[in-house]
Design a protein around this motif. Structure first.
Motif, short mmCIF file in Angstrom:
data_model
loop_
_atom_site.label_atom_id
_atom_site.label_comp_id
_atom_site.label_asym_id
_atom_site.label_seq_id
_atom_site.Cartn_x
_atom_site.Cartn_y
_atom_site.Cartn_z
N ASP A 19 -34.22 -65.53 -61.31
CA ASP A 19 -35.54 -65.98 -61.80
C ASP A 19 -36.62 -65.43 -60.86
O ASP A 19 -37.10 -66.12 -59.97
CB ASP A 19 -35.56 -67.51 -61.87
N SER A 23 -40.21 -69.03 -63.06
CA SER A 23 -40.64 -69.77 -64.24
C SER A 23 -39.54 -70.68 -64.78
O SER A 23 -39.76 -71.38 -65.77
CB SER A 23 -41.05 -68.78 -65.34
N LYS A 25 -36.77 -69.49 -66.03
CA LYS A 25 -36.08 -68.78 -67.10
C LYS A 25 -35.62 -67.42 -66.60
O LYS A 25 -36.25 -66.82 -65.73
CB LYS A 25 -37.00 -68.60 -68.31
N SER A 27 -33.91 -63.55 -68.02
CA SER A 27 -33.73 -62.71 -69.22
C SER A 27 -32.27 -62.71 -69.63
O SER A 27 -31.36 -62.88 -68.81
CB SER A 27 -34.20 -61.28 -68.93
N LYS A 28 -32.09 -62.42 -70.92
CA LYS A 28 -30.73 -62.48 -71.46
C LYS A 28 -29.86 -61.36 -70.92
O LYS A 28 -28.65 -61.53 -70.74
CB LYS A 28 -30.81 -62.44 -72.98
N PRO A 62 -36.68 -65.13 -72.73
CA PRO A 62 -35.69 -65.45 -71.70
C PRO A 62 -35.05 -66.82 -71.97
O PRO A 62 -35.49 -67.57 -72.83
CB PRO A 62 -36.51 -65.45 -70.41
N VAL A 63 -34.04 -67.13 -71.19
CA VAL A 63 -33.27 -68.35 -71.36
C VAL A 63 -33.46 -69.22 -70.11
O VAL A 63 -33.36 -68.74 -68.98
CB VAL A 63 -31.77 -68.05 -71.58
N SER A 64 -33.73 -70.53 -70.31
CA SER A 64 -33.89 -71.44 -69.19
C SER A 64 -32.52 -71.90 -68.70
O SER A 64 -31.49 -71.65 -69.34
CB SER A 64 -34.73 -72.65 -69.60
N SER A 65 -32.54 -72.61 -67.58
CA SER A 65 -31.27 -73.11 -67.04
C SER A 65 -30.66 -74.14 -67.98
O SER A 65 -29.43 -74.19 -68.15
CB SER A 65 -31.51 -73.74 -65.66
N TYR A 68 -29.04 -72.26 -70.78
CA TYR A 68 -27.84 -71.52 -70.38
C TYR A 68 -26.65 -72.45 -70.13
O TYR A 68 -25.50 -72.01 -70.21
CB TYR A 68 -28.16 -70.72 -69.12
#
Length: 605
Positions: A19, A23, A25, A27-28, A62-65, A68
């Motif tokens: 990260d 933020s 998040k 990226s994939k 993007p993907v957050s924690s 994920y």
């Protein structure tokens, strides 16, 4: 701490390292690379399309924690098997990702710890940190870890320096992050004056003891040279060494070979040398194993053996002290297996955490008590102010009360004069009443004497009644005896008649046998004579009983005469007693005795 929680801590560092913009998040594409590497180090079959399928509704962002975590749990953590992968490789992967971004050693090469030692300290930090994110290590655990490192070097931790450093940090009292912890170690304030090589070997020893669960190891010669090692206490023997050289006897050839042994809670492994490249075997430890000390033989001294359910392993140490350390350490490992504990330090960490929670609870209770005392003090001050106001109001009321008291005193004097007049009148009435009371008491005394006489007479009547009842009971007993004697006399007469009938029958039947039965007839005559004598005795007894009945009747007549005499006396005492209306009351007292006397007369008749 379970395996999932341990893995999540390291993955959290890797995720936050990716990260870049902070933020929350990632990226994939970066998550794909991270997931692929996690599949590799955790020895899980790789699923290249699982991530795309899981996040197919959000292909661009993007993907957050939190986003994920479902994928991480379902496709990675749920498939992890303990013992199927090398934990150190997994930690190295996560350390490599996070160290590039966050770890900043001294560029001039003045860092106290090397990059590899920083990795081990990072692993120790993850093990001892709290299960809350972001990960921090509380001051107690920081002090615990530093003390273990200093103990491994046989030096004493400077607690004052540690307290000063924690007080200077903005959030030092709440806990340190791993990067603050590494900066503190690299600054040299805590481990001042110690050679880097000694620190490196101490970190390695603590890492093997805490992370790899090695229960017994030999001290490095360099560390032992740094400061003289005191003799081990019984409490610290199980932590004094985790590995070292021992002589082991073979099972088939029965020869002795020197091997490098390493002890963990569940297994005692032995290698060809201390490099641990060629493993020669292992001894699985469970609650059924035991350790015994053996006598010296075959040229070997300081011998001991480890007995398992399938085999006995004989070993020899260099001296008695080393044998004692090894036996105590192996017994500790067996005890952990018997108690169902996989790691000694995990159990110790949990106990320290419970102690901290209890201490925090006591501290919170103490603060609450302090706050309550403060409120009570404020309440007390407020009460004092109210008391002052009440005192002022009381003074004003006393002034008014004095005026009222003066006015009331005047009224009281007037009332007192009136009461004195009434009191004299009351004294005269009292004297008259006392004279009348004297007359009433004399009359009452006469009535009490009359009542005592009546009570005495009642007692004598009761005694006469009891005598009459006893006489009747004696008469009944005599009558019963007379009836019994009459019944016995009648029974004897029946027997006599029966004997006469039998005699006549015998006479009729035995005329022809008269001479033969003459003797029998004489016996019968004797029996008849005895029966007649008994009948005569019965008649005499009957006359005696008749005399007793007549005596009882005379007693009964005498008792009746006594009762009639007392009735006459009672009738004389039944006349009314003066003076005045009191006569009616006394007659009412004696009227209660009339039914009793009537019943007694009827019973006597």
């Amino acid at each position: 701490m379970d395996l999932r929680a341990e893995l999540l801590k390291s993955i959290w560092y890797a995720f936050t390292a990716l990260d870049v913009e902070k933020s929350g998040k990632v990226s994939k594409s970066q998550l794909k690379v991270l997931s692929h590497n996690l599949y590799t180090v955790l020895c899980i079959p790789h699923d290249p399309v699982a991530l795309e399928e899981h996040f197919r509704d959000d292909d661009d962002g993007p993907v957050s924690s939190q986003g994920y975590m479902p994928y991480l749990n379902k496709y990675i953590l749920d498939k992890v098997e303990e013992g199927a992968f090398v934990k150190e490789n997994f930690d190295e992967l996560c350390w490599t990702l996070t160290a590039k971004k966050n770890y900043k050693p001294d560029r001039n090469g003045n860092s106290v710890v090397s990059h590899q030692d920083a990795f081990k300290l990072w692993c120790l930090f993850n093990f001892l940190s709290e299960d809350k994110y972001p990960l921090v290590m509380v001051p107690d655990e920081v002090e615990y870890l530093l003390k273990k490192i200093c103990t491994a070097m046989n030096v004493e931790l400077n607690s004052c320096e540690l307290d000063d450093y924690l007080s200077q940090e903005p959030q030092g009292q709440a806990g340190l992050t791993v990067w603050q912890f590494l900066d503190m170690v690299n600054s040299g304030r805590i481990l001042r004056g110690i050679e880097p090589e000694a620190i490196s070997m101490a970190v390695e020893e603590v890492y093997q003891e805490v992370i790899e669960d090695v229960l017994k190891q030999a001290r490095s010669l360099h560390v032992l040279r740094h400061k003289p090692c005191p003799p081990p206490t019984p409490v610290l023997i199980s932590m004094f060494r985790v590995q070292g050289y021992l002589w082991k006897r073979g099972q088939l050839r029965r020869n002795w070979s020197e091997r490098w042994f390493m002890l963990k809670p569940s297994v005692l492994s032995y290698y060809m040398s201390e490099e641990r490249k060629e493993k020669k075997g292992s001894i699985a430890l469970d609650k059924h194993c035991c350790v015994e000390v053996l006598p010296d033989r075959d040229g070997k001294r300081c011998m001991f053996c480890v007995k398992t359910s399938s085999r006995t392993y004989e070993m020899s140490a260099s001296d008695t002290r080393q044998r004692q350390e090894w036996t105590l350490a192996i017994q500790t490992a067996i005890r952990l297996q018997a108690e169902g504990k996989k790691s000694l330090h995990k159990d110790l960490k949990q106990k320290r955490r419970e102690q901290r929670e209890q201490r925090d609870q006591r501290k919170a209770a103490k603060e609450e008590e302090t706050q309550r005392l403060k409120q009570l003090q404020e309440e007390k001050e407020r009460k004092l102010q109210e008391l002052e106001l009440l005192k002022e109001a009381q003074r004003q009321a006393e002034i008014l009360l004095q005026e009222e008291e003066q006015r009331r005193r005047q009224q009281h004097e007037e009332m007192q004069r009136t009461l004195e007049i009434q009191l004299r009148e009351a004294e005269q009435a009292r004297a008259f009443m006392q004279a009348e009371m004297v007359l009433k008491e004399a009359e009452a005394e006469r009535q009490r004497k009359r009542i005592l006489e009546l009570e005495a007479m009642q007692e004598r009547l009761q005694e006469a009644l009891q005598q009459e009842v006893k006489a009747r009971q004696d008469e009944e007993a005599v009558r019963y005896a007379q009836a019994r004697l009459l019944a016995e006399e009648e029974e004897k007469l029946k027997q006599l008649m029966k004997l006469k009938e039998e005699q006549e029958e015998y006479i009729i039947k035995t005329q022809r046998e008269k001479q033969v039965l003459k003797q029998e007839m004489e016996n019968k005559n004797k029996c008849l004579e005895e029966a007649q004598k008994q009948l005569e005795e019965v008649r005499v007894n009957r006359q005696r009983v008749d005399q007793d009945v007549m005596a009882a009747q005379r007693k009964l007549r005498q008792a009746s005469t006594n009762v009639k005499h007392w009735n006459v006396q009672m009738n004389r005492l039944m006349h009314p007693i003066g003076p005045g209306d009191k006569r009616t009351n006394v007659s009412g007292v004696f009227a209660g005795y009339q039914p009793l006397l009537s019943r007694r007369d009827s019973s006597l008749k």
